[in-house]
Design an enzyme around this catalytic site. Structure first.
Site, PDB file in Angstrom:
ATOM      1  N   CYS A 178       0.866  -1.175   0.000  1.00 57.67           N
ATOM      2  CA  CYS A 178       0.000   0.000   0.000  1.00 57.67           C
ATOM      3  C   CYS A 178       0.900   1.221   0.000  1.00 57.67           C
ATOM      4  CB  CYS A 178      -0.916   0.003   1.224  1.00 57.67           C
ATOM      5  SG  CYS A 178      -2.010   1.446   1.307  1.00 57.67           S
ATOM      6  N   GLU A 199      -4.028   1.333  -5.868  1.00 62.88           N
ATOM      7  CA  GLU A 199      -3.118   0.303  -6.333  1.00 62.88           C
ATOM      8  C   GLU A 199      -3.096   0.366  -7.852  1.00 62.88           C
ATOM      9  OE1 GLU A 199      -0.270  -1.288  -5.987  1.00 62.88           O
ATOM     10  OE2 GLU A 199      -1.092  -1.803  -4.022  1.00 62.88           O
TER      11      GLU A 199
END
Length: 224
Positions: free
Chosen positions: A2, A104
């Protein structure tokens, strides 16, 4: 992993969602493109339950140079209890890192023509959620102030995330907040049991603007 996330909800909503015992800090603002080394909203496992702003990128207490935090923005949940950089925090210093979405990049194609499409992942109801995190306090030998830092724990992807990336942040359900925020030591097996892929049925993902690629862009146009 992340590497970027957002927190754009009203502070009053955070107070309700996370049962805060103190108002959020006045300097907490809407953020659409939070990047490593920047300040993030954290609820540490200390009473009273409150939000503090920590630097994203964990600096272990034994570090000689705080720049080590630049490479410690994420920790694999499967091994964090054993790694020298994370094991003390995993045992004693856990936290919630607040978000209402994360980014992402989905790889499309192969070879020189491959491209990465930024995806925005959030809850279907748009509500804020908590990422499982670890925190540390570090002090330079010649400084009086302490630097508080944090890292985001990651896990294997759920069915929504698997086509996008091979890792995802650990998202804790509200029922797990109290256990994760247990003050002091938490047995590793008990902590590990909380670090599971989140229910994909509660999540949604969509492609967004490539503006998010540049951390200098931090406005709602990123989500278009």
């Amino acid at each position: 992993m992340c590497g970027r996330f957002s927190l754009t909800v009203d502070p009053d909503e955070l107070r309700e969602a996370f049962s805060l015992e103190a108002p959020p800090p006045a300097e907490l603002s809407r953020r659409y493109n939070i990047a490593p080394t920047q300040a993030v909203a954290v609820i540490p496992n200390e009473a009273p339950r409150r939000i503090e702003l920590f630097q994203w990128g964990l600096v272990p207490a034994w570090a000689k140079d705080p720049r080590i935090g630049n490479s410690l923005i994420n920790a694999r949940s499967e091994t964090a209890a054993e790694k020298p950089a994370f094991r003390a925090a995993f045992k004693r210093r856990r936290c919630l890192i607040l978000a209402d979405g994360f980014y992402e990049w989905r790889r499309e194609g192969t070879g020189p023509r491959a491209r990465k499409t930024p995806m925005y992942i959030q809850m279907k109801d748009g509500r804020p959620f908590a990422l499982a995190g670890l925190w540390e306090a570090w002090q330079a030998p010649d400084a009086a102030a302490w630097l508080k830092t944090c890292t985001i724990l990651t896990t294997t992807p759920n069915a929504l995330m698997a086509p996008i990336h091979d890792r995802m942040p650990v998202i804790l359900p509200p029922a797990a907040y109290a256990d994760w925020l247990t003050p002091g030591e938490l047995p590793p097996a008990q902590a590990q049991a909380l670090l599971q892929p989140f229910d994909p049925g509660l999540m949604t993902a969509r492609a967004i603007s490539t503006r998010v690629n540049n951390p200098r862009f931090d406005g709602p146009e990123i989500l278009l």
